[in-house]
Enzyme design. Structure first.
Site, PDB file in Angstrom:
ATOM      1  N   LYS A   1       0.809  -1.229   0.000  1.00 54.18           N
ATOM      2  CA  LYS A   1       0.000   0.000   0.000  1.00 54.18           C
ATOM      3  C   LYS A   1       0.839   1.276   0.000  1.00 54.18           C
ATOM      4  O   LYS A   1       2.022   1.275   0.335  1.00 54.18           O
ATOM      5  CB  LYS A   1      -0.991  -0.037   1.154  1.00 54.18           C
ATOM      6  CG  LYS A   1      -2.138  -1.003   0.776  1.00 54.18           C
ATOM      7  CD  LYS A   1      -3.398  -0.828   1.515  1.00 54.18           C
ATOM      8  CE  LYS A   1      -4.446  -1.744   0.870  1.00 54.18           C
ATOM      9  NZ  LYS A   1      -5.544  -2.043   1.761  1.00 54.18           N
TER      10      LYS A   1
ATOM     11  N   ARG B   1      -4.046 -10.330   4.252  1.00 51.14           N
ATOM     12  CA  ARG B   1      -4.413 -10.256   2.826  1.00 51.14           C
ATOM     13  C   ARG B   1      -3.194  -9.730   2.076  1.00 51.14           C
ATOM     14  O   ARG B   1      -2.825  -8.567   2.241  1.00 51.14           O
ATOM     15  CB  ARG B   1      -5.621  -9.318   2.666  1.00 51.14           C
ATOM     16  CG  ARG B   1      -6.136  -9.202   1.246  1.00 51.14           C
ATOM     17  CD  ARG B   1      -7.301  -8.216   1.163  1.00 51.14           C
ATOM     18  NE  ARG B   1      -7.826  -8.122  -0.182  1.00 51.14           N
ATOM     19  CZ  ARG B   1      -7.309  -7.350  -1.131  1.00 51.14           C
ATOM     20  NH1 ARG B   1      -6.271  -6.580  -0.885  1.00 51.14           N
ATOM     21  NH2 ARG B   1      -7.841  -7.318  -2.341  1.00 51.14           N
TER      22      ARG B   1
END
Ligand code: HH2
Length: 306
Positions: free
Chosen positions: A238, A271
Protein backbone atom coordinates in the site's frame (compact mmCIF):
# COMPACT_ATOMS: atom_id res chain seq x y z
CA UNK A 1 3.92 -14.39 17.41
CA UNK A 2 3.79 -15.10 21.09
CA UNK A 3 2.28 -18.47 21.95
CA UNK A 4 -0.44 -17.16 24.22
CA UNK A 5 -2.48 -20.13 25.45
CA UNK A 6 -5.63 -18.01 25.43
CA UNK A 7 -5.22 -16.63 21.89
CA UNK A 8 -8.69 -16.75 20.30
CA UNK A 9 -9.55 -19.24 17.61
CA UNK A 10 -12.60 -19.37 15.35
CA UNK A 11 -14.03 -22.12 13.18
CA UNK A 12 -16.29 -20.58 10.55
CA UNK A 13 -18.41 -22.76 8.31
CA UNK A 14 -18.49 -21.40 4.77
CA UNK A 15 -21.13 -21.14 2.05
CA UNK A 16 -19.71 -24.10 0.12
CA UNK A 17 -19.75 -26.51 3.07
CA UNK A 18 -16.05 -25.96 3.71
CA UNK A 19 -14.63 -24.49 6.91
CA UNK A 20 -12.20 -21.72 7.71
CA UNK A 21 -10.25 -22.40 10.86
CA UNK A 22 -8.59 -19.36 12.35
CA UNK A 23 -6.00 -19.30 15.11
CA UNK A 24 -4.45 -16.01 16.12
CA UNK A 25 -1.17 -17.78 16.96
CA UNK A 26 -0.74 -18.54 13.25
CA UNK A 27 -2.59 -16.11 10.99
CA UNK A 28 -3.99 -17.45 7.73
CA UNK A 29 -2.67 -16.04 4.47
CA UNK A 30 -5.18 -14.76 1.92
CA UNK A 31 -3.67 -14.47 -1.56
CA UNK A 32 -4.92 -11.55 -3.66
CA UNK A 33 -6.02 -12.18 -7.26
CA UNK A 34 -6.93 -8.96 -9.04
CA UNK A 35 -8.83 -9.68 -12.26
CA UNK A 36 -8.72 -6.03 -13.24
CA UNK A 37 -7.05 -3.76 -15.79
CA UNK A 38 -6.29 -1.04 -13.23
CA UNK A 39 -5.48 -2.33 -9.71
CA UNK A 40 -2.92 -0.09 -8.05
CA UNK A 41 -0.09 -2.63 -7.94
CA UNK A 42 -0.81 -5.36 -10.49
CA UNK A 43 -3.56 -4.00 -12.77
CA UNK A 44 -3.75 -5.89 -16.07
CA UNK A 45 -1.45 -8.75 -14.99
CA UNK A 46 -4.22 -11.30 -14.46
CA UNK A 47 -7.12 -9.95 -16.53
CA UNK A 48 -7.13 -12.95 -18.90
CA UNK A 49 -9.05 -15.78 -17.18
CA UNK A 50 -6.30 -18.37 -17.89
CA UNK A 51 -3.67 -16.11 -16.37
CA UNK A 52 -5.84 -15.38 -13.32
CA UNK A 53 -6.39 -19.12 -12.76
CA UNK A 54 -2.67 -19.83 -13.20
CA UNK A 55 -1.83 -17.06 -10.76
CA UNK A 56 -4.39 -18.38 -8.25
CA UNK A 57 -2.93 -21.89 -8.46
CA UNK A 58 0.56 -20.47 -7.98
CA UNK A 59 -0.52 -18.61 -4.83
CA UNK A 60 -2.12 -21.82 -3.50
CA UNK A 61 1.06 -23.76 -4.27
CA UNK A 62 3.04 -21.13 -2.39
CA UNK A 63 0.87 -21.86 0.64
CA UNK A 64 -2.06 -19.43 0.56
CA UNK A 65 -4.74 -20.67 2.96
CA UNK A 66 -7.47 -18.90 0.99
CA UNK A 67 -7.84 -16.61 -2.03
CA UNK A 68 -9.53 -13.26 -2.53
CA UNK A 69 -10.75 -12.70 -6.11
CA UNK A 70 -11.51 -9.10 -7.02
CA UNK A 71 -12.82 -7.90 -10.37
CA UNK A 72 -13.06 -4.19 -9.52
CA UNK A 73 -10.18 -1.98 -8.40
CA UNK A 74 -11.13 -0.08 -5.24
CA UNK A 75 -8.12 2.19 -4.97
CA UNK A 76 -9.50 5.33 -3.33
CA UNK A 77 -9.50 8.75 -4.97
CA UNK A 78 -8.38 12.09 -3.57
CA UNK A 79 -4.87 10.96 -2.59
CA UNK A 80 -1.95 9.13 -4.19
CA UNK A 81 -4.21 7.41 -6.75
CA UNK A 82 -5.54 10.70 -8.19
CA UNK A 83 -9.23 10.38 -8.96
CA UNK A 84 -9.16 6.72 -7.85
CA UNK A 85 -10.64 3.64 -9.50
CA UNK A 86 -13.07 3.88 -12.40
CA UNK A 87 -16.60 2.72 -11.72
CA UNK A 88 -17.29 -0.73 -13.09
CA UNK A 89 -20.79 -2.00 -13.86
CA UNK A 90 -22.00 -5.24 -12.27
CA UNK A 91 -22.09 -6.78 -15.77
CA UNK A 92 -18.44 -5.93 -16.41
CA UNK A 93 -17.37 -7.09 -12.96
CA UNK A 94 -19.16 -10.41 -13.45
CA UNK A 95 -17.78 -10.83 -16.98
CA UNK A 96 -14.28 -10.67 -15.44
CA UNK A 97 -15.03 -12.77 -12.36
CA UNK A 98 -17.27 -15.56 -13.62
CA UNK A 99 -14.89 -17.36 -16.04
CA UNK A 100 -12.17 -17.38 -13.36
CA UNK A 101 -14.41 -18.61 -10.57
CA UNK A 102 -15.95 -21.29 -12.80
CA UNK A 103 -12.53 -22.67 -13.75
CA UNK A 104 -10.92 -22.32 -10.34
CA UNK A 105 -13.68 -23.72 -8.14
CA UNK A 106 -13.27 -27.37 -9.21
CA UNK A 107 -9.48 -27.07 -8.84
CA UNK A 108 -9.27 -26.26 -5.13
CA UNK A 109 -11.00 -26.95 -1.87
CA UNK A 110 -9.36 -24.02 -0.18
CA UNK A 111 -11.78 -21.17 0.55
CA UNK A 112 -12.40 -18.58 -2.15
CA UNK A 113 -13.46 -15.11 -1.08
CA UNK A 114 -14.87 -12.60 -3.55
CA UNK A 115 -14.03 -8.93 -3.09
CA UNK A 116 -17.09 -6.98 -4.23
CA UNK A 117 -19.31 -4.10 -3.16
CA UNK A 118 -22.24 -5.17 -5.34
CA UNK A 119 -25.00 -7.45 -3.99
CA UNK A 120 -25.80 -8.96 -7.40
CA UNK A 121 -22.12 -9.81 -7.99
CA UNK A 122 -21.96 -11.36 -4.50
CA UNK A 123 -25.14 -13.34 -5.20
CA UNK A 124 -23.79 -14.79 -8.47
CA UNK A 125 -20.37 -15.47 -6.94
CA UNK A 126 -21.96 -17.46 -4.11
CA UNK A 127 -24.05 -19.43 -6.64
CA UNK A 128 -20.81 -20.24 -8.48
CA UNK A 129 -19.20 -21.63 -5.35
CA UNK A 130 -17.53 -18.70 -3.60
CA UNK A 131 -17.22 -19.33 0.15
CA UNK A 132 -17.27 -15.84 1.60
CA UNK A 133 -17.68 -12.20 0.59
CA UNK A 134 -15.22 -9.39 1.24
CA UNK A 135 -16.95 -6.00 1.11
CA UNK A 136 -14.78 -2.88 1.33
CA UNK A 137 -17.89 -0.75 1.81
CA UNK A 138 -18.50 -2.31 5.23
CA UNK A 139 -21.76 -4.10 4.39
CA UNK A 140 -23.43 -0.69 4.29
CA UNK A 141 -25.90 -1.75 1.59
CA UNK A 142 -28.90 -3.58 3.15
CA UNK A 143 -29.25 -5.67 -0.02
CA UNK A 144 -25.66 -6.92 0.41
CA UNK A 145 -26.46 -7.89 4.00
CA UNK A 146 -29.58 -9.71 2.79
CA UNK A 147 -27.65 -11.71 0.17
CA UNK A 148 -24.97 -12.75 2.66
CA UNK A 149 -27.51 -13.67 5.35
CA UNK A 150 -29.53 -15.69 2.80
CA UNK A 151 -26.41 -17.71 1.90
CA UNK A 152 -25.44 -17.99 5.55
CA UNK A 153 -21.81 -17.27 4.72
CA UNK A 154 -19.13 -15.28 6.52
CA UNK A 155 -18.24 -11.78 5.39
CA UNK A 156 -15.24 -9.49 5.72
CA UNK A 157 -16.53 -6.17 7.00
CA UNK A 158 -13.95 -3.50 6.17
CA UNK A 159 -13.97 -0.03 7.68
CA UNK A 160 -14.01 3.00 5.40
CA UNK A 161 -15.50 6.47 5.51
CA UNK A 162 -17.19 8.33 2.66
CA UNK A 163 -17.17 7.51 -1.03
CA UNK A 164 -14.24 5.78 -2.74
CA UNK A 165 -13.76 8.66 -5.21
CA UNK A 166 -13.15 11.28 -2.53
CA UNK A 167 -12.25 9.47 0.70
CA UNK A 168 -8.58 10.45 0.69
CA UNK A 169 -9.39 14.17 1.00
CA UNK A 170 -10.47 15.91 4.20
CA UNK A 171 -9.64 13.02 6.49
CA UNK A 172 -10.28 13.79 10.16
CA UNK A 173 -9.91 11.61 13.24
CA UNK A 174 -9.33 12.64 16.85
CA UNK A 175 -8.35 9.12 17.85
CA UNK A 176 -8.29 6.85 14.84
CA UNK A 177 -8.06 3.53 16.71
CA UNK A 178 -11.02 4.32 19.00
CA UNK A 179 -13.14 5.75 16.20
CA UNK A 180 -12.48 2.91 13.74
CA UNK A 181 -13.13 0.34 16.50
CA UNK A 182 -16.40 1.98 17.46
CA UNK A 183 -17.56 2.37 13.83
CA UNK A 184 -16.70 -1.28 13.13
CA UNK A 185 -18.68 -2.24 16.21
CA UNK A 186 -21.74 -0.33 14.92
CA UNK A 187 -21.44 -1.89 11.47
CA UNK A 188 -21.01 -5.37 12.99
CA UNK A 189 -24.16 -4.84 15.06
CA UNK A 190 -26.12 -3.86 11.91
CA UNK A 191 -24.79 -6.92 10.10
CA UNK A 192 -25.69 -9.22 13.00
CA UNK A 193 -29.18 -7.75 13.18
CA UNK A 194 -29.52 -8.51 9.45
CA UNK A 195 -28.81 -12.19 10.15
CA UNK A 196 -25.07 -12.39 9.41
CA UNK A 197 -23.54 -14.42 12.18
CA UNK A 198 -19.93 -14.86 11.05
CA UNK A 199 -17.96 -11.66 10.54
CA UNK A 200 -14.30 -10.81 10.03
CA UNK A 201 -13.37 -7.20 10.83
CA UNK A 202 -10.80 -5.13 8.95
CA UNK A 203 -9.59 -1.57 9.75
CA UNK A 204 -9.38 -0.71 6.04
CA UNK A 205 -5.77 0.38 5.71
CA UNK A 206 -5.56 3.18 3.13
CA UNK A 207 -9.32 3.64 2.87
CA UNK A 208 -10.10 7.13 4.12
CA UNK A 209 -6.95 7.11 6.28
CA UNK A 210 -4.02 9.52 6.30
CA UNK A 211 -0.43 8.26 6.48
CA UNK A 212 -0.18 8.29 10.30
CA UNK A 213 -3.61 6.68 10.71
CA UNK A 214 -2.40 3.55 8.92
CA UNK A 215 0.57 3.25 11.29
CA UNK A 216 -1.61 3.80 14.36
CA UNK A 217 -4.17 1.23 13.21
CA UNK A 218 -1.59 -1.51 12.64
CA UNK A 219 -0.06 -0.83 16.05
CA UNK A 220 -3.52 -0.67 17.66
CA UNK A 221 -5.07 -3.70 15.99
CA UNK A 222 -5.53 -5.46 19.34
CA UNK A 223 -8.35 -3.03 20.19
CA UNK A 224 -10.35 -4.19 17.18
CA UNK A 225 -9.76 -7.83 18.17
CA UNK A 226 -11.37 -7.09 21.52
CA UNK A 227 -14.72 -6.77 19.71
CA UNK A 228 -14.70 -10.58 19.64
CA UNK A 229 -14.43 -11.22 15.90
CA UNK A 230 -11.49 -12.39 13.79
CA UNK A 231 -9.39 -9.56 12.35
CA UNK A 232 -8.10 -9.21 8.78
CA UNK A 233 -5.26 -6.87 7.81
CA UNK A 234 -4.54 -5.59 4.29
CA UNK A 235 -1.34 -3.56 4.15
CA UNK A 236 0.20 -5.33 1.16
CA UNK A 237 2.10 -2.96 -1.18
CA UNK A 238 0.00 0.00 0.00
CA UNK A 239 0.82 3.66 -0.64
CA UNK A 240 1.92 4.57 2.90
CA UNK A 241 4.67 1.92 2.63
CA UNK A 242 5.82 3.67 -0.54
CA UNK A 243 5.81 7.00 1.29
CA UNK A 244 8.04 5.48 4.01
CA UNK A 245 10.49 3.64 1.76
CA UNK A 246 10.34 5.46 -1.58
CA UNK A 247 9.67 2.11 -3.27
CA UNK A 248 7.30 1.15 -6.09
CA UNK A 249 4.35 -1.17 -5.23
CA UNK A 250 6.07 -4.46 -6.27
CA UNK A 251 9.18 -3.47 -4.29
CA UNK A 252 7.30 -3.13 -0.99
CA UNK A 253 7.54 -6.77 0.15
CA UNK A 254 9.93 -6.19 3.07
CA UNK A 255 7.91 -3.14 4.10
CA UNK A 256 4.75 -5.26 4.13
CA UNK A 257 6.44 -7.95 6.22
CA UNK A 258 7.35 -5.31 8.80
CA UNK A 259 3.66 -4.43 9.15
CA UNK A 260 2.90 -8.12 9.65
CA UNK A 261 5.57 -8.33 12.35
CA UNK A 262 3.86 -5.45 14.15
CA UNK A 263 0.43 -7.06 13.83
CA UNK A 264 1.25 -10.66 14.84
CA UNK A 265 -0.72 -11.78 17.86
CA UNK A 266 -3.57 -9.40 16.99
CA UNK A 267 -4.48 -10.60 13.49
CA UNK A 268 -6.16 -13.70 12.07
CA UNK A 269 -5.94 -13.20 8.29
CA UNK A 270 -3.25 -11.43 6.26
CA UNK A 271 -4.41 -10.26 2.83
CA UNK A 272 -1.28 -10.21 0.65
CA UNK A 273 -0.09 -10.12 -2.96
CA UNK A 274 3.23 -11.81 -2.14
CA UNK A 275 2.35 -15.18 -0.63
CA UNK A 276 5.73 -16.97 -0.79
CA UNK A 277 7.71 -14.40 1.24
CA UNK A 278 4.84 -14.10 3.71
CA UNK A 279 4.84 -17.88 4.26
CA UNK A 280 8.64 -17.86 4.76
CA UNK A 281 8.28 -15.01 7.23
CA UNK A 282 5.58 -16.81 9.26
CA UNK A 283 7.46 -20.12 9.20
CA UNK A 284 10.71 -18.64 10.48
CA UNK A 285 8.92 -16.47 13.04
CA UNK A 286 7.03 -19.48 14.44
CA UNK A 287 10.14 -21.68 14.42
CA UNK A 288 11.55 -19.64 17.29
CA UNK A 289 8.70 -20.87 19.50
CA UNK A 290 8.99 -24.50 18.41
CA UNK A 291 11.25 -26.87 20.35
CA UNK A 292 13.92 -28.23 18.02
CA UNK A 293 12.93 -31.84 18.63
CA UNK A 294 9.38 -31.05 17.49
CA UNK A 295 10.46 -30.39 13.91
CA UNK A 296 9.15 -33.27 11.88
CA UNK A 297 11.08 -35.63 9.65
CA UNK A 298 9.04 -34.14 6.80
CA UNK A 299 10.69 -30.76 7.35
CA UNK A 300 14.11 -32.32 7.86
CA UNK A 301 14.18 -35.86 6.39
CA UNK A 302 17.65 -36.46 7.85
CA UNK A 303 16.82 -34.94 11.21
CA UNK A 304 17.11 -31.27 12.21
CA UNK A 305 20.36 -29.55 11.28
CA UNK A 306 22.97 -29.27 14.00
N1 HH2 B 1 -7.52 -3.52 0.06
C1 HH2 B 1 -7.73 -3.52 -1.26
C2 HH2 B 1 -8.82 -4.20 -1.81
N2 HH2 B 1 -9.65 -4.93 -1.03
N3 HH2 B 1 -10.25 -5.73 1.11
C3 HH2 B 1 -10.04 -5.77 2.42
N4 HH2 B 1 -10.85 -6.49 3.21
N5 HH2 B 1 -9.01 -5.08 3.02
C4 HH2 B 1 -8.14 -4.34 2.29
O1 HH2 B 1 -7.23 -3.72 2.89
C5 HH2 B 1 -8.34 -4.25 0.87
C6 HH2 B 1 -9.43 -4.98 0.31
C7 HH2 B 1 -6.80 -2.77 -2.15
O2 HH2 B 1 -5.78 -3.64 -2.62
P1 HH2 B 1 -5.79 -4.32 -4.07
O3 HH2 B 1 -6.92 -5.28 -4.18
O4 HH2 B 1 -4.47 -4.92 -4.40
O5 HH2 B 1 -5.96 -3.09 -5.05
P2 HH2 B 1 -7.14 -2.62 -5.99
O6 HH2 B 1 -8.31 -2.26 -5.12
O7 HH2 B 1 -6.57 -1.44 -6.73
O8 HH2 B 1 -7.51 -3.76 -6.90
Amino acid sequence: MTQEPDAPSFCYSLAGGRTLELDRRRPRVMGIVNITPDSFSDGGHWLEPERAVEHSLRLLEEGADLLDLGAESTRPGGGVYGSGALDVTAEEELARLQPVLERLRPLTDRPISVDTRKPNVAQRALELGADLINDVSGLADPEMRRVIAAHDCPAVLMHSRGELATMQSNIRYRDVVSEVTSELNGAARRATESGISRLILDPGIGFGKAFEHNLELVAGLGRIGQLGYPVLLGTSRKGYLGALTGRQPEERIAAGLATIARALGAVDILRVHDVAPTMDFLTVWAAHDTPREAFSRRTFPDGPPA
